[in-house]
Design a protein around this motif. Structure first.
Motif, PDB file in Angstrom:
ATOM      1  N   GLU A  86       0.826  -1.208   0.000  1.00 59.69           N
ATOM      2  CA  GLU A  86       0.000   0.000   0.000  1.00 59.69           C
ATOM      3  C   GLU A  86       0.858   1.255   0.000  1.00 59.69           C
ATOM      4  N   LEU A  87       1.922   1.250   0.792  1.00 64.15           N
ATOM      5  CA  LEU A  87       2.807   2.416   0.866  1.00 64.15           C
ATOM      6  C   LEU A  87       3.494   2.679  -0.465  1.00 64.15           C
ATOM      7  N   ILE A  98       1.062   4.210  -2.825  1.00 68.25           N
ATOM      8  CA  ILE A  98       0.878   5.633  -2.546  1.00 68.25           C
ATOM      9  C   ILE A  98       2.048   6.431  -3.099  1.00 68.25           C
ATOM     10  N   ARG A 151      -8.171   2.039   7.563  1.00 62.02           N
ATOM     11  CA  ARG A 151      -6.772   2.343   7.270  1.00 62.02           C
ATOM     12  C   ARG A 151      -6.590   3.856   7.304  1.00 62.02           C
ATOM     13  N   ILE A 209      -3.471   5.432   5.479  1.00 63.23           N
ATOM     14  CA  ILE A 209      -3.552   5.298   4.019  1.00 63.23           C
ATOM     15  C   ILE A 209      -4.567   6.279   3.446  1.00 63.23           C
ATOM     16  N   ARG A 258      -3.860   9.558   0.983  1.00 63.06           N
ATOM     17  CA  ARG A 258      -4.505   9.683  -0.332  1.00 63.06           C
ATOM     18  C   ARG A 258      -5.272  10.998  -0.440  1.00 63.06           C
TER      19      ARG A 258
END
Length: 253
Positions: free
Chosen positions: A131-132, A135, A241, A244, A248
């Protein structure tokens, strides 16, 4: 928690008790959680493993001009704890690449403490790492070609993000949220906004935007919100999350 000021946080008796019972205590840095030293001094937990995530992070991100401005701020301001970041920016978590780099040491200390959980810890870390990096790729794609593009913020918390993506942070206030700019600084910011044709003035979520609104009105610009994530934003308190989602949203802003 939501709407708590990280610069004035003090561990409650309940928090101290929980650390006394904990296996692992993880914090970002002594530059941000300046209360950790005093907390640990009263902890009676010889087996507690303590991890400072920012121990090897470079916090010196300010330009000479910013450093001069902040030195003035430092000379004229201390919060109620007599604490100041100096010219260091402790907000390294706003760079997703740095956060991703910190994952392994978290996994290692958790596995050392709880070997039976190794597979689960590594699985979750791998998912978070993905996920990181997604991003990071999204920021690169969106901000590509904007090298040295200036953005104006009320709180000087976005140096690590700016450094990662080749942006120029122009801060109205200082590294602490409560510092108010003097008239000369405000005039310089207004001049910069006009010269750089900046279209948005950002303030951090959870804080009053009076100064940002003043500059926006003076320059005919819009107001936007960025999350410095010093505490959990109220908007994301029920999110699965929150980090996250907030990162975003920052990119969208």
């Amino acid at each position: 928690g939501p709407s708590e000021d990280a610069h004035h946080y003090e561990p409650s008796a309940k928090a101290v008790a929980s650390v006394n019972e904990a296996d692992v205590f993880i914090y970002s840095s002594n530059e941000m959680e300046f209360w950790v030293e005093s907390l640990l001094s009263v902890i009676e937990n010889e087996d507690l493993k303590v991890i400072e995530l920012g121990e090897y992070v470079n916090f010196e991100l300010l330009s000479e001009e910013d450093d001069h401005d902040h030195q003035h701020e430092e000379d004229n301001h201390d919060d109620d704890h007599g604490h100041s970041h100096g010219h260091l920016d402790p907000h390294f978590w706003l760079n997703p690449v740095t956060v991703e780099n910190e994952l392994q040491q978290i996994v290692e200390v958790l596995v050392a403490t709880d070997p039976e959980g190794q597979q689960e810890y590594e699985k979750r870390a791998a998912a978070f790492s993905k996920e990181l990096l997604e991003i990071d790729r999204a920021y690169q794609d969106a901000l590509g070609g904007t090298e040295h593009y200036a953005f104006v913020v009320q709180h000087q918390a976005f140096g690590h993000l700016a450094n990662q993506y080749h942006l120029d942070q122009v801060a109205i206030g200082g590294l602490t949220t409560e510092v108010e700019p003097n008239p000369k600084k405000l005039a310089e910011i207004v001049k910069c906004v006009n010269e750089e044709q900046i279209s948005v003035i950002y303030y951090q979520s959870g804080e009053a935007s009076a100064v940002a609104e003043t500059i926006a009105k003076e320059t005919g610009t819009e107001i936007g919100v960025l999350y410095d994530l010093e505490s959990l934003p109220l908007e994301f308190k029920d999110a699965d999350r929150p980090y996250i989602e907030a990162m975003r949203e920052n990119l969208e802003q």
